[in-house]
Design a protein around this motif. Structure first.
Motif, PDB file in Angstrom:
ATOM      1  N   LEU A   1       7.405  -2.410   8.174  1.00  0.00           N
ATOM      2  CA  LEU A   1       6.040  -2.521   8.822  1.00  0.00           C
ATOM      3  C   LEU A   1       5.480  -3.574   8.387  1.00  0.00           C
ATOM      4  N   GLY A   2       5.713  -4.425   7.064  1.00  0.00           N
ATOM      5  CA  GLY A   2       5.071  -5.792   6.762  1.00  0.00           C
ATOM      6  C   GLY A   2       3.445  -5.441   6.179  1.00  0.00           C
ATOM      7  N   VAL A   3       3.027  -6.305   5.264  1.00  0.00           N
ATOM      8  CA  VAL A   3       1.716  -6.082   4.676  1.00  0.00           C
ATOM      9  C   VAL A   3       0.673  -6.109   5.602  1.00  0.00           C
ATOM     10  N   MET A   4       0.582  -6.890   6.664  1.00  0.00           N
ATOM     11  CA  MET A   4      -0.402  -6.879   7.480  1.00  0.00           C
ATOM     12  C   MET A   4      -0.623  -5.584   8.254  1.00  0.00           C
ATOM     13  N   LYS A   5       0.517  -5.195   8.989  1.00  0.00           N
ATOM     14  CA  LYS A   5       0.433  -4.020   9.516  1.00  0.00           C
ATOM     15  C   LYS A   5       0.183  -2.795   8.835  1.00  0.00           C
ATOM     16  N   GLU A   6       0.846  -2.658   7.632  1.00  0.00           N
ATOM     17  CA  GLU A   6       0.555  -1.716   6.593  1.00  0.00           C
ATOM     18  C   GLU A   6      -0.935  -1.468   6.268  1.00  0.00           C
ATOM     19  N   HIS A   7      -1.524  -2.860   5.824  1.00  0.00           N
ATOM     20  CA  HIS A   7      -2.954  -2.675   5.687  1.00  0.00           C
ATOM     21  C   HIS A   7      -3.716  -2.127   6.966  1.00  0.00           C
ATOM     22  N   LEU A   8      -3.729  -2.380   8.025  1.00  0.00           N
ATOM     23  CA  LEU A   8      -4.308  -2.031   9.134  1.00  0.00           C
ATOM     24  C   LEU A   8      -4.133  -0.702   9.429  1.00  0.00           C
ATOM     25  N   HIS A   9      -2.846  -0.119   9.272  1.00  0.00           N
ATOM     26  CA  HIS A   9      -2.365   1.088   9.394  1.00  0.00           C
ATOM     27  C   HIS A   9      -3.208   2.111   8.471  1.00  0.00           C
ATOM     28  N   THR A  10      -3.454   1.611   7.443  1.00  0.00           N
ATOM     29  CA  THR A  10      -4.235   2.489   6.552  1.00  0.00           C
ATOM     30  C   THR A  10      -5.752   2.377   6.775  1.00  0.00           C
ATOM     31  N   ARG A  11      -6.438   1.446   7.501  1.00  0.00           N
ATOM     32  CA  ARG A  11      -7.757   1.376   7.745  1.00  0.00           C
ATOM     33  C   ARG A  11      -7.852   2.299   9.034  1.00  0.00           C
ATOM     34  N   GLU A  12      -6.964   2.261   9.854  1.00  0.00           N
ATOM     35  CA  GLU A  12      -6.968   3.088  11.362  1.00  0.00           C
ATOM     36  C   GLU A  12      -6.481   4.634  11.090  1.00  0.00           C
ATOM     37  N   LYS A  13      -5.494   4.820  10.452  1.00  0.00           N
ATOM     38  CA  LYS A  13      -4.677   6.163  10.146  1.00  0.00           C
ATOM     39  C   LYS A  13      -4.685   6.704   9.105  1.00  0.00           C
ATOM     40  N   ALA A  14      -3.388   6.632   8.372  1.00  0.00           N
ATOM     41  CA  ALA A  14      -3.349   7.299   6.956  1.00  0.00           C
ATOM     42  C   ALA A  14      -2.033   6.465   6.305  1.00  0.00           C
ATOM     43  N   GLY A  15      -2.461   6.070   5.337  1.00  0.00           N
ATOM     44  CA  GLY A  15      -1.403   5.384   4.344  1.00  0.00           C
ATOM     45  C   GLY A  15      -1.048   6.279   3.370  1.00  0.00           C
ATOM     46  N   LEU A  16       0.401   6.329   2.942  1.00  0.00           N
ATOM     47  CA  LEU A  16       0.897   6.913   1.977  1.00  0.00           C
ATOM     48  C   LEU A  16       1.423   6.047   0.650  1.00  0.00           C
ATOM     49  N   PHE A  17       0.821   5.949  -0.493  1.00  0.00           N
ATOM     50  CA  PHE A  17       1.055   5.266  -1.582  1.00  0.00           C
ATOM     51  C   PHE A  17       1.906   5.994  -2.865  1.00  0.00           C
TER      52      PHE A  17
END
Length: 367
Positions: A37-53
């Motif tokens: 996905l890449g760092v930019m989209k990963e960042h925005l995905h977390t702000r908009e939806k749900a990121g798993l770390f």
């Protein structure tokens, strides 16, 4: 970045490889830095939806026994005995000079039962420190060999609820044991709502698979974790705070309550109280470069006359903020929001202004 044979592998390493992660070394671990996905989209995905770390590099200590609360109240500027059952608290291990050896989250699970979450790079030192102090208290310390997952973002609670996992009724900075061997808290390192779940590695695989089956969830790597926490104005130990920086200069004295200060039974109490009385000599501040060029850590900060006034400790681009973001320390006379300063970058001076923290608002679930 390839893997170094001396780096420790995460329990779910194969899942990250299958997901196409690019790896790098961090705090002695081989960590997923980014995914396709890449760092930019990963960042925005977390702000908009749900990121798993996958944060299994961090360490959980189970502290129990009649002296557990007294141990933690001595080891940290913390009133462990006054925490409500289920309450989590941000705190520190301090040295005698009140320098920050590590920042931690302590959760009270029961009358004589606490969980301490420590940073990966300090895990061995923290364990040795805690065990040495514990010799004088009636308590037991277990360093848990767990996987540790974080799900973060505005849709995290819905995802967790839909996955049939208990805990969505928690308010931010509260935790519990949803089942034997598990620890779950509503907390995180992104400025977003979310949960951190420690559990046996075998069960973590099943949990991660279940969460990733939800189209709202994506794996997020260490690079986006860093940009998310920087936008949220959250400190990284080893960069923004360290044993030479105290909670007063770091702007973290809010984490130490008045009763804890008055009792002064914690390590470094005298030095900390003196520092609180004297006030900060320097201040941790947000820094916004005026142009589009990010300013990285260790860049020297100067005033309009070229006099050195401080140092950048974290810097990069803020995808949600839409501009470069940084944190650092400046002399207290330069700390007012809007103050014009400069960063020295490869022989050039980058114009910056002191900016309020955080760069993006926290969206924690207060309950």
């Amino acid at each position: 970045m390839g893997t170094d044979e001396n780096l420790k592998l995460l329990p779910l390493d194969d899942m990250h490889r299958a997901a196409g992660a690019r790896f790098g070394g961090f705090a002695g671990w081989s960590m997923p830095i980014t995914y396709p996905l890449g760092v930019m989209k990963e960042h925005l995905h977390t702000r908009e939806k749900a990121g798993l770390f996958d944060i299994s590099h961090m360490k959980l200590f189970d502290v129990s026994g009649s002296g557990a609360g007294d141990l933690l109240s001595h080891a940290c500027p913390l009133g462990a005995g006054s925490l409500q059952h289920g309450q989590s608290k941000y705190t520190f291990f301090l040295n005698e000079q009140a320098g920050i050896l590590d920042d931690l989250i302590v959760t009270r699970l029961g009358e004589e039962h606490f969980i301490v979450v420590a940073n990966a790079g300090n895990a061995a030192g923290d364990e040795a420190h805690l065990r040495n102090l514990a010799k004088n208290f009636d308590c037991k310390i277990d360093a848990l060999d767990h996987a540790f997952l974080a799900i973060q973002g505005p849709q995290a609670a819905d995802v967790v609820r839909d996955a049939g996992i208990a805990g969505t009724e928690l308010a931010f900075m509260n935790g519990f044991a949803p089942k034997p061997g598990w620890f779950m808290s509503r907390s995180g390192y992104t400025g977003e709502d979310g949960f951190e779940i420690g559990l046996p590695s075998g069960e973590a695989r099943e949990l991660a698979t279940r969460l990733l089956a939800d189209e709202r969830v994506a794996w997020i790597g260490l690079a986006a974790r860093d940009s998310l926490r920087l936008e949220a104005g959250l400190c990284l130990h080893g960069q923004d705070i360290n044993p030479d920086i105290d909670p007063v200069d770091a702007g973290l004295a809010w984490a130490i309550s008045k009763p804890v200060r008055e009792k002064a039974v914690f390590i470094g109490a005298r030095a900390l109280l003196d520092k609180i009385a004297a006030g900060p000599g320097r201040k941790r501040v947000g820094l916004k470069p005026d142009g589009r060029q990010p300013v990285r850590s260790d860049s020297v900060l100067v005033d309009v006359d070229g006099n050195s006034i401080g140092l950048v400790t974290s810097g990069g681009f803020g995808p949600s903020a839409g501009h470069p973001v940084a944190m650092g320390y400046v002399g207290k006379h330069f700390a007012a929001v809007g103050t014009l300063i400069f960063a020295e970058v490869r022989g050039n001076r980058i114009q910056m202004h002191i900016h309020p923290l955080p760069f993006t608002p926290h969206r924690y679930h207060k309950g």
